[in-house]
Design a protein around this motif. Structure first.
Motif, PDB file in Angstrom:
ATOM      1  N   ASN A  76       9.881  27.741  43.694  1.00  0.00           N
ATOM      2  CA  ASN A  76       8.882  27.444  42.657  1.00  0.00           C
ATOM      3  C   ASN A  76       7.529  28.095  42.918  1.00  0.00           C
ATOM      4  OD1 ASN A  76      10.975  25.770  41.780  1.00  0.00           O
ATOM      5  ND2 ASN A  76       9.596  24.169  41.120  1.00  0.00           N
ATOM      6  N   ASP A  77       7.130  28.188  44.186  1.00  0.00           N
ATOM      7  CA  ASP A  77       5.821  28.749  44.510  1.00  0.00           C
ATOM      8  C   ASP A  77       5.883  30.217  44.915  1.00  0.00           C
ATOM      9  OD1 ASP A  77       5.448  25.957  44.438  1.00  0.00           O
ATOM     10  OD2 ASP A  77       3.694  26.105  45.720  1.00  0.00           O
ATOM     11  N   GLY A  78       7.055  30.649  45.400  1.00  0.00           N
ATOM     12  CA  GLY A  78       7.187  32.013  45.878  1.00  0.00           C
ATOM     13  C   GLY A  78       7.958  32.917  44.940  1.00  0.00           C
ATOM     14  N   LEU A  79       9.252  32.630  44.775  1.00  0.00           N
ATOM     15  CA  LEU A  79      10.101  33.482  43.950  1.00  0.00           C
ATOM     16  C   LEU A  79       9.615  33.546  42.506  1.00  0.00           C
ATOM     17  CD1 LEU A  79      12.688  35.180  44.224  1.00  0.00           C
ATOM     18  CD2 LEU A  79      13.986  33.176  43.470  1.00  0.00           C
ATOM     19  N   MET A  80       9.115  32.422  41.981  1.00  0.00           N
ATOM     20  CA  MET A  80       8.654  32.416  40.589  1.00  0.00           C
ATOM     21  C   MET A  80       7.403  33.258  40.373  1.00  0.00           C
ATOM     22  SD  MET A  80      10.535  31.011  38.328  1.00  0.00           S
ATOM     23  CE  MET A  80       9.475  30.487  36.974  1.00  0.00           C
ATOM     24  N   ALA A  81       6.729  33.642  41.449  1.00  0.00           N
ATOM     25  CA  ALA A  81       5.580  34.548  41.314  1.00  0.00           C
ATOM     26  C   ALA A  81       6.046  35.894  40.748  1.00  0.00           C
ATOM     27  CB  ALA A  81       4.892  34.740  42.660  1.00  0.00           C
ATOM     28  N   VAL A  82       7.296  36.274  41.049  1.00  0.00           N
ATOM     29  CA  VAL A  82       7.852  37.513  40.499  1.00  0.00           C
ATOM     30  C   VAL A  82       8.004  37.383  38.984  1.00  0.00           C
ATOM     31  CG1 VAL A  82       9.821  39.092  40.523  1.00  0.00           C
ATOM     32  CG2 VAL A  82       9.063  38.001  42.655  1.00  0.00           C
ATOM     33  N   PHE A  83       8.504  36.227  38.537  1.00  0.00           N
ATOM     34  CA  PHE A  83       8.633  35.975  37.098  1.00  0.00           C
ATOM     35  C   PHE A  83       7.270  36.067  36.414  1.00  0.00           C
ATOM     36  CE2 PHE A  83       8.008  32.628  33.862  1.00  0.00           C
ATOM     37  CZ  PHE A  83       8.834  33.091  32.856  1.00  0.00           C
ATOM     38  N   PHE A  84       6.256  35.441  36.999  1.00  0.00           N
ATOM     39  CA  PHE A  84       4.922  35.458  36.408  1.00  0.00           C
ATOM     40  C   PHE A  84       4.317  36.861  36.472  1.00  0.00           C
ATOM     41  CE2 PHE A  84       5.366  30.932  36.701  1.00  0.00           C
ATOM     42  CZ  PHE A  84       4.568  30.431  35.681  1.00  0.00           C
ATOM     43  N   PHE A  85       4.669  37.642  37.485  1.00  0.00           N
ATOM     44  CA  PHE A  85       4.211  39.019  37.582  1.00  0.00           C
ATOM     45  C   PHE A  85       4.773  39.836  36.416  1.00  0.00           C
ATOM     46  CE2 PHE A  85       4.395  43.395  39.271  1.00  0.00           C
ATOM     47  CZ  PHE A  85       3.093  43.546  39.720  1.00  0.00           C
ATOM     48  N   VAL A  86       6.049  39.645  36.119  1.00  0.00           N
ATOM     49  CA  VAL A  86       6.681  40.348  34.992  1.00  0.00           C
ATOM     50  C   VAL A  86       6.057  39.895  33.673  1.00  0.00           C
ATOM     51  CG1 VAL A  86       8.841  40.720  33.743  1.00  0.00           C
ATOM     52  CG2 VAL A  86       8.838  40.723  36.239  1.00  0.00           C
ATOM     53  N   VAL A  87       5.775  38.594  33.555  1.00  0.00           N
ATOM     54  CA  VAL A  87       5.091  38.085  32.361  1.00  0.00           C
ATOM     55  C   VAL A  87       3.750  38.778  32.187  1.00  0.00           C
ATOM     56  CG1 VAL A  87       3.936  36.067  31.347  1.00  0.00           C
ATOM     57  CG2 VAL A  87       6.221  35.836  32.310  1.00  0.00           C
ATOM     58  N   GLY A  88       3.000  38.914  33.287  1.00  0.00           N
ATOM     59  CA  GLY A  88       1.705  39.583  33.227  1.00  0.00           C
ATOM     60  C   GLY A  88       1.818  41.034  32.806  1.00  0.00           C
ATOM     61  N   LEU A  89       2.828  41.744  33.342  1.00  0.00           N
ATOM     62  CA  LEU A  89       3.058  43.141  32.944  1.00  0.00           C
ATOM     63  C   LEU A  89       3.375  43.238  31.457  1.00  0.00           C
ATOM     64  CD1 LEU A  89       5.304  44.391  35.905  1.00  0.00           C
ATOM     65  CD2 LEU A  89       2.904  44.959  35.518  1.00  0.00           C
ATOM     66  N   VAL A 242       0.471  36.749  37.626  1.00  0.00           N
ATOM     67  CA  VAL A 242      -0.095  37.215  36.355  1.00  0.00           C
ATOM     68  C   VAL A 242      -1.343  38.044  36.597  1.00  0.00           C
ATOM     69  CG1 VAL A 242      -1.084  36.493  34.149  1.00  0.00           C
ATOM     70  CG2 VAL A 242       0.817  35.209  35.127  1.00  0.00           C
ATOM     71  N   VAL A 243      -2.234  37.540  37.434  1.00  0.00           N
ATOM     72  CA  VAL A 243      -3.504  38.224  37.696  1.00  0.00           C
ATOM     73  C   VAL A 243      -3.254  39.593  38.329  1.00  0.00           C
ATOM     74  CG1 VAL A 243      -5.673  38.123  38.987  1.00  0.00           C
ATOM     75  CG2 VAL A 243      -4.763  36.055  37.913  1.00  0.00           C
ATOM     76  N   ALA A 244      -2.339  39.652  39.297  1.00  0.00           N
ATOM     77  CA  ALA A 244      -2.035  40.920  39.961  1.00  0.00           C
ATOM     78  C   ALA A 244      -1.460  41.928  38.968  1.00  0.00           C
ATOM     79  CB  ALA A 244      -1.054  40.691  41.103  1.00  0.00           C
ATOM     80  N   ALA A 245      -0.611  41.461  38.071  1.00  0.00           N
ATOM     81  CA  ALA A 245       0.018  42.363  37.093  1.00  0.00           C
ATOM     82  C   ALA A 245      -1.015  43.022  36.195  1.00  0.00           C
ATOM     83  CB  ALA A 245       1.032  41.588  36.253  1.00  0.00           C
ATOM     84  N   LEU A 246      -2.081  42.317  35.887  1.00  0.00           N
ATOM     85  CA  LEU A 246      -3.105  42.859  34.986  1.00  0.00           C
ATOM     86  C   LEU A 246      -3.884  44.011  35.612  1.00  0.00           C
ATOM     87  CD1 LEU A 246      -4.493  39.543  33.429  1.00  0.00           C
ATOM     88  CD2 LEU A 246      -2.750  41.087  32.506  1.00  0.00           C
ATOM     89  N   THR A 247      -3.776  44.185  36.924  1.00  0.00           N
ATOM     90  CA  THR A 247      -4.484  45.291  37.588  1.00  0.00           C
ATOM     91  C   THR A 247      -3.642  46.566  37.643  1.00  0.00           C
ATOM     92  OG1 THR A 247      -3.704  44.775  39.845  1.00  0.00           O
ATOM     93  CG2 THR A 247      -5.663  43.605  39.052  1.00  0.00           C
ATOM     94  N   ILE A 248      -2.369  46.482  37.299  1.00  0.00           N
ATOM     95  CA  ILE A 248      -1.502  47.667  37.358  1.00  0.00           C
ATOM     96  C   ILE A 248      -1.911  48.649  36.256  1.00  0.00           C
ATOM     97  CG2 ILE A 248       0.868  48.517  37.250  1.00  0.00           C
ATOM     98  CD1 ILE A 248       0.308  46.702  39.637  1.00  0.00           C
TER      99      ILE A 248
END
Length: 411
Positions: A76-89, A242-248
């Motif tokens: 929930n705190d680690g693996l789901m960060a990948v899901f939120f990263f894709v959402v941000g992208l 999400v925040v990290a994805a917005l910097t790509i």
């Protein structure tokens, strides 16, 4: 000989084509989530229920991060960060060069998404009565993109392309709203030192973007560091994705799309590994000892009502009013019955709803279990009801989709 083989294969192809259709195109990720949810329920109510709970909730003998003390936390705190990263992208791509880049085009789905979050919250509070359930107001406000698009995909070319785009855009804006809700309303304590550290890492990532650094590894490495800092701030760690994805950067220096390449590379892993693993770890509800009074308790009823009733009222009413007053026209080539059906499909809240449910009642496992019952029930009703309405009312054919210059199975 070849003719005989062809004649034999033809009936077999007719039999298996509908089955194959479930696992290609829009439907595949949604069907997988249905199977995963069913498997989780079976595991939680089988002879292996203790092993199921021990697998995810048993304390790990060793973990490199003390906060992540069991596998459930890591997911929930680690693996789901990948899901939120894709959402941000996905959000960034749509905001810059996609369906959200045109102010006129995004007007209706943004308004509908807002109404589709507010109305379920109002229905939830009205049905639950507030009190100890108040913190769960946001649970029915989320729409699961994969699940909803999967059900829509089962209808093939019968659904006009404009409605597919409308549903996708509403779900994306919905995700943005859900991320903001998590960051604002489900962050009890903030640790300033770690917040400053996270801000510093984010500043470096923004600088990389400004200086047009177009290789992936610095962003990925700093994204992991940012995630660790946010994990210790008190803000939920997945917000870092999400925040990290917005910097790509959107494009490389050679003009090729950097963001889209990363999104396309990660999206299958998110849809077919991360989210199913999350679903299997979170959808399992033990029904042992649960009678009708538990299934009809205020919390599950309020969540189901928010998803089934609140979503369709909020979205459909918003679209109808916007069209009638001239603020924004309804999706092209779509009748009101089809818009109603899609509004009901928006009541499928799986991934985000389960996620928010865990945050809403962190120290009340019984309420988390009740919330899961409400989420699964409301999502199932919305999926079946939306599918049936669209199946009975939509008249579009593949030829009509071709005439509109769209791909029948695309989004």
């Amino acid at each position: 000989m070849s003719e005989n083989i062809s004649n034999t294969a033809s009936p077999l192809r007719r039999v298996f084509t509908p089955v194959r259709a479930l696992f290609v195109g829009d439907a595949s990720a949604g069907i997988l989530l249905i199977l995963v949810a069913g498997a989780a329920m079976l595991a939680a109510n089988s002879a292996f229920s203790n092993e199921y709970r021990e697998l995810f909730y048993g304390e790990l003998s060793w973990t490199p991060i003390a906060k992540l003390k069991d596998l459930h936390y890591w997911i929930n705190d680690g693996l789901m960060a990948v899901f939120f990263f894709v959402v941000g992208l996905e959000v960034k791509r749509h905001m810059i060069a996609g369906s959200l880049s045109d102010p006129a085009a995004r007007r209706l789905p943004m308004l509908a998404a807002a109404a589709g979050m507010i109305a379920p919250a109002i229905v939830f509070m009205g049905v639950s009565g507030g009190g100890q359930y108040t913190s769960g107001w946001a649970i029915p406000a989320a729409t699961d993109i994969a699940f909803a698009m999967g059900v829509l995909g089962l209808l093939g070319s019968r659904v006009p392309a404009s409605l597919r785009l409308f549903l996708l855009t509403v779900a994306i804006v919905d995700d943005i709203g859900a991320v903001l809700v998590i960051a604002i309303f489900y962050t009890p304590t903030i640790y300033l030192t770690w917040l400053l550290a996270a801000t510093g890492v984010l500043a470096v990532m923004i600088a990389l973007n400004r200086f047009k650094v177009s290789v992936f590894w610095p962003y990925i490495l700093l994204s992991v560091v940012l995630w660790y800092c946010v994990l210790n701030t008190g803000v939920h760690a997945t917000i870092a994705g999400v925040v990290a994805a917005l910097t790509i950067p959107l494009k490389r220096s050679d003009g090729n799309s950097m963001l889209e390449k990363l999104e396309h590379g990660l999206a299958p892993w998110s849809a077919y590994l991360v989210v199913p693993v999350f679903g299997f770890a979170n959808a399992g509800v033990s029904l042992e000892g649960l009678g009708a009074e538990a299934l009809l308790a205020p919390l599950p009823i309020a969540i189901a009502a928010g998803l089934v009733v609140g979503k369709q009222i909020g979205i459909f009413t918003c679209v109808w009013l916007a069209d009638k007053v001239g603020f924004a026209p309804r999706p092209a080539n779509a009748n009101w019955a089809e818009i109603w059906g899609v509004s009901i499909l928006c009541g499928i809240g799986f991934t985000m709803s389960l996620f928010i449910g865990g945050l809403a009642f962190p120290d009340q496992p019984s309420l988390i279990e009740e919330a899961k019952i409400g989420i699964l029930t409301g999502s199932a009703i919305s999926a079946v009801l939306g599918f049936v309405i669209l199946r009975l009312t939509t008249k579009h054919t593949a030829q009509e989709c071709d005439d509109q210059g769209t791909q029948p199975s695309g989004t």
